[in-house]
Design a protein around this motif. Structure first.
Motif, PDB file in Angstrom:
ATOM      1  N   LYS A 229      14.092 -11.150 -26.430  1.00 27.46           N
ATOM      2  CA  LYS A 229      15.470 -11.491 -26.106  1.00 27.46           C
ATOM      3  C   LYS A 229      16.420 -11.129 -27.256  1.00 27.46           C
ATOM      4  CE  LYS A 229      14.391 -13.720 -22.233  1.00 27.46           C
ATOM      5  NZ  LYS A 229      12.924 -13.549 -22.250  1.00 27.46           N
ATOM      6  N   PRO A 230      17.628 -10.655 -26.956  1.00 29.33           N
ATOM      7  CA  PRO A 230      18.624 -10.410 -27.999  1.00 29.33           C
ATOM      8  C   PRO A 230      19.207 -11.728 -28.500  1.00 29.33           C
ATOM      9  CG  PRO A 230      19.575 -10.033 -25.838  1.00 29.33           C
ATOM     10  CD  PRO A 230      18.121 -10.311 -25.614  1.00 29.33           C
ATOM     11  N   LYS A 231      19.756 -11.679 -29.709  1.00 28.98           N
ATOM     12  CA  LYS A 231      20.418 -12.864 -30.259  1.00 28.98           C
ATOM     13  C   LYS A 231      21.768 -13.109 -29.588  1.00 28.98           C
ATOM     14  CE  LYS A 231      18.417 -12.464 -34.922  1.00 28.98           C
ATOM     15  NZ  LYS A 231      18.749 -12.250 -36.364  1.00 28.98           N
ATOM     16  N   VAL A 232      22.440 -12.001 -29.236  1.00 24.06           N
ATOM     17  CA  VAL A 232      23.786 -12.085 -28.672  1.00 24.06           C
ATOM     18  C   VAL A 232      23.875 -11.203 -27.440  1.00 24.06           C
ATOM     19  CG1 VAL A 232      26.253 -11.677 -29.079  1.00 24.06           C
ATOM     20  CG2 VAL A 232      24.806 -12.504 -30.943  1.00 24.06           C
ATOM     21  N   VAL A 233      24.549 -11.703 -26.406  1.00 25.92           N
ATOM     22  CA  VAL A 233      24.853 -10.897 -25.225  1.00 25.92           C
ATOM     23  C   VAL A 233      26.368 -10.809 -25.075  1.00 25.92           C
ATOM     24  CG1 VAL A 233      24.775 -10.782 -22.710  1.00 25.92           C
ATOM     25  CG2 VAL A 233      22.720 -11.389 -23.974  1.00 25.92           C
ATOM     26  N   LEU A 234      26.880  -9.593 -25.012  1.00 28.80           N
ATOM     27  CA  LEU A 234      28.299  -9.333 -24.751  1.00 28.80           C
ATOM     28  C   LEU A 234      28.450  -9.177 -23.245  1.00 28.80           C
ATOM     29  CD1 LEU A 234      28.706  -6.574 -27.486  1.00 28.80           C
ATOM     30  CD2 LEU A 234      29.195  -9.016 -27.735  1.00 28.80           C
ATOM     31  N   LEU A 235      29.319  -9.971 -22.631  1.00 26.55           N
ATOM     32  CA  LEU A 235      29.394 -10.016 -21.172  1.00 26.55           C
ATOM     33  C   LEU A 235      30.782  -9.623 -20.676  1.00 26.55           C
ATOM     34  CD1 LEU A 235      27.721 -12.681 -18.950  1.00 26.55           C
ATOM     35  CD2 LEU A 235      30.060 -11.970 -18.463  1.00 26.55           C
ATOM     36  N   GLU A 236      30.837  -8.559 -19.879  1.00 21.87           N
ATOM     37  CA  GLU A 236      32.085  -8.117 -19.267  1.00 21.87           C
ATOM     38  C   GLU A 236      32.499  -9.111 -18.180  1.00 21.87           C
ATOM     39  OE1 GLU A 236      33.279  -5.456 -15.617  1.00 21.87           O
ATOM     40  OE2 GLU A 236      31.820  -4.450 -16.917  1.00 21.87           O
ATOM     41  N   THR A 237      33.785  -9.460 -18.131  1.00 19.37           N
ATOM     42  CA  THR A 237      34.246 -10.467 -17.179  1.00 19.37           C
ATOM     43  C   THR A 237      35.039  -9.901 -15.995  1.00 19.37           C
ATOM     44  OG1 THR A 237      36.281 -10.847 -18.456  1.00 19.37           O
ATOM     45  CG2 THR A 237      34.362 -12.233 -18.971  1.00 19.37           C
ATOM     46  N   ASN A 238      35.427  -8.632 -16.031  1.00 19.96           N
ATOM     47  CA  ASN A 238      36.329  -8.095 -14.990  1.00 19.96           C
ATOM     48  C   ASN A 238      35.811  -8.353 -13.583  1.00 19.96           C
ATOM     49  OD1 ASN A 238      36.598  -6.480 -17.528  1.00 19.96           O
ATOM     50  ND2 ASN A 238      38.307  -5.564 -16.401  1.00 19.96           N
ATOM     51  N   LEU A 239      34.575  -7.935 -13.323  1.00 20.35           N
ATOM     52  CA  LEU A 239      33.980  -8.065 -11.988  1.00 20.35           C
ATOM     53  C   LEU A 239      32.832  -9.071 -12.051  1.00 20.35           C
ATOM     54  CD1 LEU A 239      34.028  -4.287 -11.012  1.00 20.35           C
ATOM     55  CD2 LEU A 239      35.714  -6.045 -10.446  1.00 20.35           C
TER      56      LEU A 239
ATOM     57  N   MET B 182      24.593  -5.716 -24.114  1.00 21.09           N
ATOM     58  CA  MET B 182      25.852  -5.794 -23.371  1.00 21.09           C
ATOM     59  C   MET B 182      25.555  -5.696 -21.884  1.00 21.09           C
ATOM     60  SD  MET B 182      29.248  -3.373 -23.629  1.00 21.09           S
ATOM     61  CE  MET B 182      28.380  -1.874 -23.180  1.00 21.09           C
ATOM     62  N   VAL B 183      26.069  -6.653 -21.104  1.00 14.84           N
ATOM     63  CA  VAL B 183      25.896  -6.613 -19.655  1.00 14.84           C
ATOM     64  C   VAL B 183      27.262  -6.440 -18.996  1.00 14.84           C
ATOM     65  CG1 VAL B 183      23.837  -8.054 -19.726  1.00 14.84           C
ATOM     66  CG2 VAL B 183      26.046  -9.131 -19.392  1.00 14.84           C
ATOM     67  N   GLY B 184      27.252  -5.743 -17.860  1.00 19.28           N
ATOM     68  CA  GLY B 184      28.516  -5.520 -17.178  1.00 19.28           C
ATOM     69  C   GLY B 184      28.339  -4.620 -15.977  1.00 19.28           C
ATOM     70  N   THR B 185      29.442  -4.001 -15.562  1.00 17.13           N
ATOM     71  CA  THR B 185      29.478  -3.138 -14.393  1.00 17.13           C
ATOM     72  C   THR B 185      29.773  -1.709 -14.834  1.00 17.13           C
ATOM     73  OG1 THR B 185      31.855  -3.478 -14.055  1.00 17.13           O
ATOM     74  CG2 THR B 185      30.359  -5.103 -13.068  1.00 17.13           C
ATOM     75  N   SER B 186      30.156  -0.879 -13.861  1.00 15.12           N
ATOM     76  CA  SER B 186      30.489   0.507 -14.194  1.00 15.12           C
ATOM     77  C   SER B 186      31.699   0.605 -15.114  1.00 15.12           C
ATOM     78  CB  SER B 186      30.760   1.306 -12.910  1.00 15.12           C
ATOM     79  OG  SER B 186      31.772   0.678 -12.142  1.00 15.12           O
ATOM     80  N   LEU B 187      32.510  -0.459 -15.208  1.00 16.74           N
ATOM     81  CA  LEU B 187      33.666  -0.429 -16.101  1.00 16.74           C
ATOM     82  C   LEU B 187      33.212  -0.372 -17.552  1.00 16.74           C
ATOM     83  CD1 LEU B 187      34.912  -1.441 -13.378  1.00 16.74           C
ATOM     84  CD2 LEU B 187      36.537  -2.745 -14.762  1.00 16.74           C
ATOM     85  N   SER B 188      32.375  -1.327 -17.963  1.00 19.26           N
ATOM     86  CA  SER B 188      31.910  -1.353 -19.352  1.00 19.26           C
ATOM     87  C   SER B 188      30.791  -0.345 -19.603  1.00 19.26           C
ATOM     88  CB  SER B 188      31.443  -2.756 -19.742  1.00 19.26           C
ATOM     89  OG  SER B 188      30.503  -3.262 -18.826  1.00 19.26           O
ATOM     90  N   ALA B 189      30.200   0.190 -18.526  1.00 16.30           N
ATOM     91  CA  ALA B 189      29.202   1.253 -18.705  1.00 16.30           C
ATOM     92  C   ALA B 189      29.835   2.492 -19.330  1.00 16.30           C
ATOM     93  CB  ALA B 189      28.566   1.607 -17.369  1.00 16.30           C
ATOM     94  N   ARG B 190      31.172   2.574 -19.281  1.00 12.25           N
ATOM     95  CA  ARG B 190      31.858   3.730 -19.861  1.00 12.25           C
ATOM     96  C   ARG B 190      32.152   3.572 -21.355  1.00 12.25           C
ATOM     97  NH1 ARG B 190      35.585   6.982 -15.538  1.00 12.25           N
ATOM     98  NH2 ARG B 190      34.067   6.963 -13.843  1.00 12.25           N
ATOM     99  N   ILE B 191      31.816   2.442 -21.930  1.00 12.25           N
ATOM    100  CA  ILE B 191      31.903   2.323 -23.388  1.00 12.25           C
ATOM    101  C   ILE B 191      30.877   3.271 -23.994  1.00 12.25           C
ATOM    102  CG2 ILE B 191      31.538   0.794 -25.367  1.00 12.25           C
ATOM    103  CD1 ILE B 191      32.550  -1.506 -23.676  1.00 12.25           C
ATOM    104  N   ILE B 192      31.297   4.077 -24.937  1.00  9.73           N
ATOM    105  CA  ILE B 192      30.429   5.113 -25.493  1.00  9.73           C
ATOM    106  C   ILE B 192      29.397   4.498 -26.426  1.00  9.73           C
ATOM    107  CG2 ILE B 192      30.366   7.234 -26.872  1.00  9.73           C
ATOM    108  CD1 ILE B 192      33.243   7.763 -25.850  1.00  9.73           C
ATOM    109  N   GLY B 193      28.134   4.615 -26.048  1.00 10.52           N
ATOM    110  CA  GLY B 193      27.054   3.969 -26.784  1.00 10.52           C
ATOM    111  C   GLY B 193      26.917   4.441 -28.217  1.00 10.52           C
ATOM    112  N   ASP B 194      27.230   5.717 -28.477  1.00 12.93           N
ATOM    113  CA  ASP B 194      27.093   6.256 -29.832  1.00 12.93           C
ATOM    114  C   ASP B 194      28.007   5.540 -30.819  1.00 12.93           C
ATOM    115  OD1 ASP B 194      25.248   8.009 -28.878  1.00 12.93           O
ATOM    116  OD2 ASP B 194      26.581   9.755 -28.848  1.00 12.93           O
TER     117      ASP B 194
END
Length: 279
Positions: A93-103, A53-65
Motif C-alpha cells: 500500500k502507498p503512504k499517500v493517495v492523491l484523489l481527484e474529486t471532479n467526477l 493517484m486515483v482519478g478519471t480520464s481528467l487526471s489521467a492527463r497529468i504527465i507522469g514524467d
C-alpha cells in the motif's frame, strides 16, 4: 513439422523476452482500455511508490514524467472507485493517495479490476513480464513506430477542434442537472468505505480538483460534488491541494489540451512540493 514449429516458437519467445529485457518500457498501448490495463499492471508489478493517484480520464492527463514519484491509477473511462479497489488489491500500500474529486461519484468498472487482480493469470504475469499487456507484440511494434517517428502519443488525443469544443460546452450547459440524492449517497457510501479501509492500513489521503473550461466550472453536478466531498472529508482532517485558477483550454470542456496538460502538471508538482505530501 511439429518439431520445427516448437523450435520456431522457442526462438520467437526468446527474441521477445530479450527485447523486453533490453527495452522494458518500449510497449505502447493502442487504445484506452489497453492503456488502463497497462497502467494497472505497472502499479501491481512495479516498484513500491509512497504516493499513488486515483482519478478519471481528467487526471489521467497529468504527465507522469513530471511527477515520477507518483504512481497513477487514474483511468480513462473509469472512476475513482476503480483506482481505490486496485490499491486495496495490492498488499504493497502507498503512504499517500492523491484523489481527484471532479467526477467523484462516477460508477466504477468491476470488469477492469477483476481482469488484473483476480485469478491465476495475474499471478503468472507478476513473474513472467512477457505475458503482460504492455509487452504484447502489437504494443511493442506500436512503441517502436512512435519512437522512430519521434511522436508524442498524448498529442493526438489532446488536439483542440474549436467546433467540437463549442458543441461539447453547449451540450454540458444544456444537460446541466444535479445527481439524484439517492444516487449521490450510494456512491459516497461506497467510496467512503474504500477510503476508510485504506486509512485503517495507514494510508493518508489528499484531494485535488482538475481545472475545466471556465464556463463549466459551476455546473450543478460539479458544485454538488464539491459540497458533498468537503462535507464528508472536511479540510480540518484532510489535505486539499490548491486549485489552479488559471484559465485553461480544453478539448471538450473537461479534458485539458496538450499545453494545458503541461502547465497543470507543473502546477501539480509544485503544489505537492509545497505541501511536502510524503512527510
Amino acid at each position: 513439422m511439429i518439431k520445427k514449429s516448437l523450435i520456431a516458437f522457442a526462438i520467437f519467445t526468446a527474441i521477445h523476452a530479450i527485447i523486453i529485457a533490453l527495452q522494458p518500457t518500449l510497449g505502447m498501448p493502442t487504445h484506452q482500455w489497453q492503456d488502463n490495463i497497462v497502467k494497472a499492471q505497472q502499479f501491481l508489478y512495479g516498484d513500491h511508490a509512497d504516493t499513488a493517484m486515483v482519478g478519471t480520464s481528467l487526471s489521467a492527463r497529468i504527465i507522469g514524467d513530471s511527477i515520477p514519484f507518483v504512481k497513477s491509477v487514474a483511468f480513462g473511462g473509469c472512476a475513482v472507485e476503480d483506482g481505490l479497489r486496485l490499491i486495496l488489491s495490492n498488499p504493497d500500500k502507498p503512504k499517500v493517495v492523491l484523489l481527484e474529486t471532479n467526477l467523484f461519484c462516477r460508477d466504477g468498472n468491476d470488469d477492469m479490476i477483476s481482469k488484473v487482480s483476480q485469478g491465476i493469470i495475474p499471478t503468472i504475469r507478476r513473474f513472467i513480464p512477457s505475458l503482460r499487456e504492455q509487452n504484447e507484440p502489437i504494443c511493442l511494434i506500436s512503441g517502436l513506430m512512435i519512437k522512430a517517428m519521434g511522436l508524442n502519443p498524448q498529442a493526438a488525443a489532446a488536439t483542440v477542434d474549436t467546433t467540437i469544443l463549442r458543441q461539447n460546452i453547449e451540450r454540458h450547459l444544456t444537460e446541466d442537472t444535479s445527481l439524484p440524492t439517492d444516487k449521490l449517497q450510494e456512491r459516497l457510501q461506497t467510496i467512503t468505505s474504500l477510503i476508510k479501509q485504506l486509512e485503517s492500513e495507514g494510508t493518508r489521503f489528499a484531494f485535488f480538483e482538475m481545472p475545466v473550461n471556465e464556463s463549466l466550472y459551476h455546473l450543478k453536478e460539479l458544485e454538488q460534488t464539491r459540497q458533498t466531498v468537503k462535507q464528508a472529508f472536511p479540510n480540518t482532517q484532510y489535505t486539499y491541494l490548491p486549485n489552479d485558477t488559471t484559465t485553461y483550454l480544453t478539448t471538450d470542456g473537461l479534458h485539458l489540451d496538450l499545453e494545458g496538460q503541461q502547465r497543470y502538471s507543473h502546477f501539480f508538482k509544485q503544489a505537492l512540493g509545497r505541501l511536502k505530501i510524503n512527510d
